[in-house]
Motif scaffolding. Structure first.
Motif, short mmCIF file in Angstrom:
data_model
loop_
_atom_site.label_atom_id
_atom_site.label_comp_id
_atom_site.label_asym_id
_atom_site.label_seq_id
_atom_site.Cartn_x
_atom_site.Cartn_y
_atom_site.Cartn_z
N ARG A 2 14.60 -4.01 2.48
CA ARG A 2 13.38 -4.73 2.84
C ARG A 2 12.27 -3.75 3.20
NH1 ARG A 2 13.05 -9.00 0.71
NH2 ARG A 2 14.55 -10.60 1.00
N PRO A 3 11.01 -4.12 2.90
CA PRO A 3 9.91 -3.24 3.27
C PRO A 3 9.72 -3.20 4.79
CG PRO A 3 9.07 -5.30 2.38
CD PRO A 3 10.57 -5.33 2.22
N SER A 4 9.31 -2.07 5.28
CA SER A 4 9.01 -1.93 6.71
C SER A 4 7.62 -2.51 6.98
CB SER A 4 9.05 -0.45 7.12
OG SER A 4 7.95 0.24 6.53
N GLU A 5 7.30 -2.67 8.26
CA GLU A 5 5.96 -3.12 8.61
C GLU A 5 4.92 -2.14 8.10
OE1 GLU A 5 5.03 -4.51 12.52
OE2 GLU A 5 7.00 -5.47 12.74
N ASN A 6 5.22 -0.85 8.15
CA ASN A 6 4.30 0.17 7.65
C ASN A 6 4.10 0.03 6.15
OD1 ASN A 6 2.62 2.57 8.06
ND2 ASN A 6 4.19 3.57 6.82
N ASP A 7 5.19 -0.21 5.42
CA ASP A 7 5.08 -0.42 3.97
C ASP A 7 4.14 -1.59 3.67
OD1 ASP A 7 7.00 1.57 3.43
OD2 ASP A 7 8.66 0.11 3.45
N VAL A 8 4.33 -2.68 4.38
CA VAL A 8 3.51 -3.88 4.16
C VAL A 8 2.06 -3.59 4.54
CG1 VAL A 8 3.13 -6.27 4.89
CG2 VAL A 8 5.45 -5.47 4.38
N GLN A 9 1.84 -2.88 5.64
CA GLN A 9 0.47 -2.56 6.06
C GLN A 9 -0.22 -1.70 5.01
OE1 GLN A 9 -1.20 -3.81 8.90
NE2 GLN A 9 -2.84 -3.10 7.56
N GLN A 10 0.47 -0.74 4.44
CA GLN A 10 -0.11 0.10 3.40
C GLN A 10 -0.47 -0.72 2.17
OE1 GLN A 10 -1.01 3.34 3.72
NE2 GLN A 10 -0.38 3.08 5.84
N MET A 11 0.40 -1.67 1.81
CA MET A 11 0.12 -2.55 0.67
C MET A 11 -1.11 -3.41 0.96
SD MET A 11 2.26 -5.81 -0.82
CE MET A 11 1.84 -6.73 0.66
N VAL A 12 -1.17 -3.98 2.17
CA VAL A 12 -2.31 -4.83 2.56
C VAL A 12 -3.60 -4.02 2.51
CG1 VAL A 12 -3.35 -6.09 4.49
CG2 VAL A 12 -0.95 -6.48 3.89
N ASN A 13 -3.56 -2.80 3.03
CA ASN A 13 -4.76 -1.95 3.01
C ASN A 13 -5.23 -1.72 1.57
OD1 ASN A 13 -4.65 -1.77 5.79
ND2 ASN A 13 -3.78 0.29 5.81
N ALA A 14 -4.30 -1.40 0.69
CA ALA A 14 -4.66 -1.16 -0.71
C ALA A 14 -5.24 -2.43 -1.36
CB ALA A 14 -3.44 -0.67 -1.49
N LEU A 15 -4.61 -3.58 -1.08
CA LEU A 15 -5.11 -4.83 -1.65
C LEU A 15 -6.49 -5.19 -1.12
CD1 LEU A 15 -1.84 -6.97 -1.62
CD2 LEU A 15 -3.07 -6.12 -3.64
N LEU A 16 -6.72 -4.97 0.17
CA LEU A 16 -8.03 -5.27 0.74
C LEU A 16 -9.11 -4.37 0.15
CD1 LEU A 16 -7.15 -5.97 4.48
CD2 LEU A 16 -7.83 -7.63 2.73
N GLN A 17 -8.79 -3.09 -0.05
CA GLN A 17 -9.75 -2.19 -0.67
C GLN A 17 -10.07 -2.62 -2.10
OE1 GLN A 17 -7.97 1.67 -0.21
NE2 GLN A 17 -8.50 1.81 1.95
N LEU A 18 -9.04 -3.02 -2.84
CA LEU A 18 -9.24 -3.50 -4.20
C LEU A 18 -10.07 -4.77 -4.20
CD1 LEU A 18 -8.61 -3.28 -7.24
CD2 LEU A 18 -6.53 -4.61 -6.78
#
Length: 151
Positions: A2-18
């Motif tokens: 499972r992804p960690s909270e940090n993994d998810v936060q990094q994904m969210v950051n990338a998606l928000l920037q996009l």
């Protein structure tokens, strides 16, 4: 695994920037904002402005103004609804279909430049993951309301 909270936060950051970049482009490029409306209309025609507004997540008055602009350009046509005189279903005209095709082609050319140094499998992987994310979001949103600190 499972992804960690940090993994998810990094994904969210990338998606928000996009998302921010796409929104900025939509505001700066003539026709970019109209493209989504034309695409939705092509998929759901005839459509009511209320349905388009709901799908786009904007107020109906915004869509009404967009439809008026598109109609004045000859890209859409409002017809009378025989069953509901208050409603005016909207359809694309032939010029509207041509404009939609032109805008989609221009968008594809831009995205081809963005992914010019990607291989085909990377493009397909991104499409699969974005589709999976959208389905997960829809599933969570359709489920029972959650309460508590994780909602």
């Amino acid at each position: 695994m499972r992804p960690s909270e940090n993994d998810v936060q990094q994904m969210v950051n990338a998606l928000l920037q996009l998302s921010d970049g796409i929104e900025r482009a939509r505001r700066q490029r003539p026709g970019a904002g109209l493209l989504r409306t034309l695409q939705l209309l092509a998929a759901k025609e005839p459509a009511r402005t209320s349905d388009l507004a709901q799908e786009l997540g904007v107020h109906q008055s915004s869509v009404t103004r967009q439809i008026q602009t598109l109609a004045s350009q000859g890209l859409v046509r409002a017809t009378a609804d025989q069953n509901d005189r208050r409603a005016s279903p909207i359809t694309l005209t032939e010029d509207g279909r041509r404009e939609l095709a032109r805008l989609e082609a221009a968008g594809r050319k831009r995205w081809m430049r963005f992914t010019a140094d990607w291989d085909a499998e990377e493009v397909r992987t991104l499409e699969r993951l974005v589709t999976k994310l959208r389905a997960s979001i829809a599933d969570v949103n359709a489920g029972p309301p959650r309460t508590g600190p994780d909602s």
